[in-house]
Design an enzyme around this catalytic site. Structure first.
Site, PDB file in Angstrom:
ATOM      1  N   LYS A 283     -40.196 -21.615 -31.390  1.00  0.00           N
ATOM      2  CA  LYS A 283     -39.060 -22.526 -31.496  1.00  0.00           C
ATOM      3  C   LYS A 283     -39.314 -23.830 -30.729  1.00  0.00           C
ATOM      4  CE  LYS A 283     -35.127 -20.172 -31.405  1.00  0.00           C
ATOM      5  NZ  LYS A 283     -33.776 -19.645 -31.067  1.00  0.00           N
TER       6      LYS A 283
ATOM      7  N   LYS B  92     -37.625 -15.148 -22.461  1.00  0.00           N
ATOM      8  CA  LYS B  92     -36.313 -14.556 -22.768  1.00  0.00           C
ATOM      9  C   LYS B  92     -35.946 -13.560 -21.682  1.00  0.00           C
ATOM     10  CE  LYS B  92     -33.464 -14.736 -26.417  1.00  0.00           C
ATOM     11  NZ  LYS B  92     -33.316 -15.815 -27.415  1.00  0.00           N
TER      12      LYS B  92
ATOM     13  N   PRO C 135     -27.747 -19.543 -22.526  1.00  0.00           N
ATOM     14  CA  PRO C 135     -26.903 -18.520 -23.146  1.00  0.00           C
ATOM     15  C   PRO C 135     -27.563 -17.888 -24.370  1.00  0.00           C
ATOM     16  CG  PRO C 135     -26.094 -20.734 -23.631  1.00  0.00           C
ATOM     17  CD  PRO C 135     -27.267 -20.908 -22.736  1.00  0.00           C
TER      18      PRO C 135
ATOM     19  N   VAL D 288     -21.784 -19.028 -32.621  1.00  0.00           N
ATOM     20  CA  VAL D 288     -22.456 -19.930 -33.558  1.00  0.00           C
ATOM     21  C   VAL D 288     -21.916 -19.734 -34.979  1.00  0.00           C
ATOM     22  CG1 VAL D 288     -24.661 -20.628 -34.537  1.00  0.00           C
ATOM     23  CG2 VAL D 288     -24.541 -19.985 -32.127  1.00  0.00           C
TER      24      VAL D 288
END
Ligand code: PHE
Length: 344
Positions: free
Chosen positions: A67, A79, A114, A184
Site C-alpha cells: 500500500k 501492523k 486506526p 469506512v
C-alpha cells in the site's frame, strides 16, 4: 525421511508479547522499513487462538508495504493485531496502554493508526505511551478520523473501475453492493447515495440496517450481498472473502473496496479474471486513510495537495487496469510487477 522446505522469513521484525496490564497477546509485525518507518493500523479483534492473530499480522503488514509503495509514501509496512479470545471482556484503556508500550519498544521502526476495532480516541490513549501514532483526534493534535478519506479514495477507485469495465466513470444509475457498514463502509454508502447509485448493503451487525435504509439501500444478508447481481461489489469488512469456494457464486461485474486482503490467496485473482470479474487490488483501493494521515501529519501538505493525492488513487488504478487489459493479465499481476520495481 522427508526434508522440510525452509520458508524464508519476509518480515524484518515481529514482536508478540502479553500486555502487562491486559494480559492480551499483542503482535506488531514490521514487514519492511526499506522506504521509511513501517506504518499500519492497529486491529483489535476476536480470534480463535492468539497464533491466528500473529498470522493475520504477518499478512496484513505485508499488504501495508504494498500500500505505501504503490501510493508513493515514504513509509514501510507494518501492523498491530491484538487477538482477543472469543467472549473475553477486557479493560480497553489497559489494553491501549499495553499497545502503546509495545510500539514504544520498537523505537520508531513502526507507527500505528486506526484499523478494524480502533478509532481516533484509542490513538490518543496509545499516544500516552508513544509518539509513533497517526490519526489522534484533531483536538489532540492529530489528523483525526481517517475513514472519510479512505472512502473518498474508494470512490475515486470505483470511478476508475467503472470507466474500465463499463466505459464511463459516471456512478449514477450504477449498482453497488456494499458488504460491511463500519466506519469506512458507511461513508462509501453515503457518498454513493449522493451520486444517485443503486445500492444494496449488508453488515453482520443488524443495527446498521437503519443507516442503509436511510440512504435508499436495499438491506440484505451478508451472503446475499456477496452474491448480489450488481455492477460492482464493494468489500468493506474483513478480508479473505474471495476464495475458490465463493468466486463461482459471484454475480457482479467488478469488485473494488476498502477491505484489506480480500483474496484468500494470490491464485484467486486468476479465478476472478477467468470469470470476467474485474478485481481492483485492495492495496490500491484502500490507501486513502493512510495517504491522508501521512500527507497531513508527516509531510505537512496543504488540503489541495492531500485532495490531489486521494484523486491519484483513481489515476494509479486506471494505469494498472489499462496495463492489465493490454497484457491480458490480472491487475494483481500488474501490482506485483510494480512492487518488484517496474514502472507504469
Ligand atoms: N487501517 C489503515 C490501513 O489499513 C491504516 C492506517 C490508517 C494507518 C491511517 C495509519 C493511518 O490502511
Amino acid at each position: 525421511m522427508q526434508v522440510a522446505t525452509f520458508c524464508r522469513m519476509d518480515h524484518e521484525l515481529v514482536v508478540t508479547r502479553r500486555g502487562s496490564r491486559s494480559g492480551l497477546p499483542i503482535t506488531v509485525a514490521v514487514h519492511s522499513t526499506a522506504r521509511g518507518p513501517a506504518a499500519g493500523g492497529c486491529r483489535i479483534k476476536q480470534y480463535p487462538h492468539w497464533r491466528d492473530g500473529v498470522t493475520d499480522a504477518l499478512r496484513l503488514s505485508a499488504a501495508m508495504t504494498g500500500k505505501t509503495t504503490i501510493a508513493g509514501l515514504p513509509l514501510g509496512g507494518g501492523k498491530t493485531v491484538v487477538a482477543v479470545p472469543p467472549g473475553h471482556v477486557f479493560d480497553r484503556r489497559d489494553l491501549l496502554l499495553d499497545i502503546g508500550d509495545t510500539i514504544a519498544f520498537l523505537d520508531g521502526r513502526y507507527a500505528t493508526g486506526p484499523d478494524v476495532g480502533t478509532g481516533p480516541d484509542d490513538m490518543a490513549v496509545i499516544a500516552e505511551r508513544t509518539t509513533h501514532v497517526f490519526c489522534r483526534p484533531q483536538s489532540a493534535g492529530g489528523s483525526g478520523d481517517s475513514s472519510l478519506h479512505t472512502a473518498i479514495g474508494v470512490v475515486a477507485a470505483l470511478r476508475a473501475v467503472c470507466e474500465q469495465r463499463f466505459g464511463t466513470a459516471d456512478l449514477s444509475g450504477r449498482s453497488f453492493a456494499i458488504l460491511g457498514l463500519g466506519r469506512v463502509g458507511a461513508h462509501v454508502l453515503r457518498l454513493l447515495a449522493t451520486e444517485k447509485a443503486h445500492l444494496v448493503a449488508a453488515d453482520v451487525d443488524d443495527t446498521r440496517r437503519d443507516l442503509a435504509v436511510r440512504h435508499g439501500a436495499a438491506w440484505t444478508s451478508p451472503q446475499d450481498c456477496l452474491n448480489a447481481g450488481v455492477d460492482v461489489l464493494v468489500p468493506a469488512a474483513l478480508g479473505g472473502l474471495l476464495t475458490a469456494a465463493t468466486v463461482p457464486g459471484l454475480r457482479c461485474a467488478a469488485i473494488a473496496g476498502p477491505a484489506n486482503n480480500q483474496l484468500d490467496e494470490p491464485a484467486t485473482a486468476r479465478l476472478l479474471h477467468e470469470r470476467g470479474i474485474l478485481w481492483a487490488p485492495d492495496v490500491v483501493v484502500s490507501a486513502g486513510g493512510l495517504i491522508h494521515a501521512t500527507a497531513v501529519e508527516l509531510l505537512h501538505e496543504t488540503p489541495e495537495q492531500v485532495t490531489a493525492r486521494l484523486h491519484d488513487i483513481g489515476t494509479t488504478l486506471t494505469r494498472i487496469l489499462q496495463r492489465a487489459a493490454a497484457a491480458a493479465t490480472t491487475p494483481a499481476t500488474v501490482v506485483d510487477q510494480l512492487l518488484a520495481g517496474d514502472s507504469i
